[in-house]
Design an enzyme around this catalytic site. Structure first.
Site, short mmCIF file in Angstrom:
data_model
loop_
_atom_site.label_atom_id
_atom_site.label_comp_id
_atom_site.label_asym_id
_atom_site.label_seq_id
_atom_site.Cartn_x
_atom_site.Cartn_y
_atom_site.Cartn_z
N SER A 150 0.80 -1.24 0.00
CA SER A 150 0.00 0.00 0.00
C SER A 150 0.83 1.28 0.00
CB SER A 150 -0.93 0.03 1.20
OG SER A 150 -1.99 -0.86 0.99
N LYS A 167 0.46 3.48 -2.89
CA LYS A 167 -0.69 4.39 -3.03
C LYS A 167 -0.25 5.85 -2.96
CE LYS A 167 -3.75 0.76 -1.37
NZ LYS A 167 -4.35 0.08 -0.22
N TYR A 178 -3.93 -2.26 -10.17
CA TYR A 178 -3.79 -2.07 -8.72
C TYR A 178 -2.83 -3.11 -8.12
CZ TYR A 178 -5.04 -2.37 -3.79
OH TYR A 178 -4.98 -2.45 -2.42
N TYR A 198 -4.76 3.93 8.00
CA TYR A 198 -6.14 3.43 8.11
C TYR A 198 -6.74 3.80 9.46
CZ TYR A 198 -3.74 1.04 4.43
OH TYR A 198 -2.98 0.79 3.34
N VAL A 224 1.14 -3.74 3.84
CA VAL A 224 1.09 -5.04 4.53
C VAL A 224 2.35 -5.88 4.33
CG1 VAL A 224 -1.41 -5.37 4.75
CG2 VAL A 224 -0.24 -6.17 2.70
O1 DON Z 1 -4.93 -4.87 -1.61
C1 DON Z 1 -4.32 -5.34 -0.66
O2 DON Z 1 -4.91 -5.88 0.27
C2 DON Z 1 -2.82 -5.21 -0.65
N1 DON Z 1 -2.30 -5.32 -1.98
C3 DON Z 1 -2.38 -3.92 -0.06
C4 DON Z 1 -2.95 -3.64 1.30
C5 DON Z 1 -2.02 -2.95 2.21
O3 DON Z 1 -0.83 -2.87 2.00
C6 DON Z 1 -2.61 -2.44 3.48
N2 DON Z 1 -1.58 -1.86 4.31
N3 DON Z 1 -1.25 -1.94 5.41
#
Ligand code: DON
Length: 305
Positions: A63, A66, A189, A239, A257
């Site tokens: 993420s 982003k 994405y 978040y 993540v």
């Molecule tokens: O879409 C997802 O769930 C992952 N590719 C990215 C989510 C993420 O990194 C949330 N961060 N803490």
């Protein structure tokens, strides 16, 4: 104490930590990462670089991409982006679907998954997903000043298991907030999330945010936009853990993540940390602790005089 010595101290403290959090397993490929890894890198506004621990080991930025997608989406379409994505903290998990239904398919902010899926749609335009991911990768590589990769296995692993993101995307399509096909938007994405960088590279990539957009005399982004991105990182970058992160660290930050965090001390430094174990809100547990130690020792804070 020198910055080098401080980073070494932080690495030693993190090596001894017993509660390292849990490595994300909903993207199977991420579950294979060594939970004992820890890296930290600081790039000062003048470009001087410091690193310790696994600062040179590439990891999945997830993420954190982003932030770069937001810079690119604003560059592409400007403020009309805000007709399709909000600018408020969500107070919900990064992949939550309930709010999206109540708010008619308009994601609360660009850093929750739904918000980034809309940005993927904006960046896609009428290109192919692979060309769009390549464009984002190349833009980030230009900020780093060296080549970086997209990890195809991580992208494929998420493609194979991304039912939750598919649900978000289909719901937004139903509400008329996606222009391209759901599968093309998701391929874009997932590809952006699968970009890999080391802490050293990530801190270099974030340097424009620490320098009001002006890196070594070269304008990478308008100053006003850099400040707006920083405001969103502070309020939404972690978040439903954004308030706690702002309280403990005092800087705008964006987590992923994969266990990485990019934090920005405006006018001072761009900082990247990586420890794969996550806390309950999906943010790196030791990464946050390390940043808390770093800002306490340096005095870096957006609230410091
Ligand atoms: O879409 C997802 O769930 C992952 N590719 C990215 C989510 C993420 O990194 C949330 N961060 N803490």
């Amino acid at each position: 104490m020198t910055l080098d010595a401080l980073l070494q101290d932080i690495v030693a403290e993190m090596a001894a930590a017993s509660d390292r959090g849990r490595v994300a397993s909903y993207i199977p490929e991420l579950a294979c990462v060594d939970p004992g890894a820890f890296g930290i890198a600081v790039v000062l506004a003048d470009g001087t670089e410091y690193g310790a621990g696994d600062a040179a080991v590439p990891f999945s930025i997830q993420s954190i991409s982003k932030v770069f997608m937001l810079a690119a989406a604003l560059e592409r379409i400007g403020d009309v982006l805000w007709a399709r994505v909000g600018r408020e903290p969500s107070g919900n998990a990064f992949n939550s679907i309930v709010q999206l239904e109540r708010e008619r398919g308009v994601p609360r902010n660009p850093f929750i998954n739904a918000g980034a899926i809309v940005m993927a749609d904006v960046l896609l335009g009428d290109q192919s997903p692979s060309a769009t991911v390549e464009q984002v990768r190349a833009q980030v590589a230009a900020l780093v000043g060296e080549s970086i990769a997209v990890n195809a296995s991580v992208g494929a692993s998420e493609q194979a298991t991304g039912a939750r993101n598919r649900s978000l995307a289909h719901f937004m399509a139903a509400e008329g907030n996606l222009e391209a096909s759901v599968e093309d938007v998701l391929a874009t994405y997932f590809g952006c999330c699968a970009i890999e960088m080391s802490c050293r590279q990530l801190a270099q990539a974030g340097r424009f945010l620490a320098c009001d957009g002006l890196v070594s005399g070269e304008r990478r982004s308008p100053a006003a936009r850099v400040r707006q991105i920083g405001a969103l990182m502070l309020t939404c970058g972690h978040y439903d853990g954004s308030g706690d992160f702002a309280y403990r660290v005092g800087l705008p930050g964006k987590s992923g993540v994969g266990g990485g965090i990019l934090a920005i001390a405006p006018g001072q430094a761009s900082i990247a940390v990586w420890s794969p174990g996550l806390g309950e809100k999906g943010n790196s547990r030791l990464g946050t602790l390390a940043l808390e130690r770093l800002t306490a020792a340096t005095g870096w804070s957006v609230f410091a005089p």
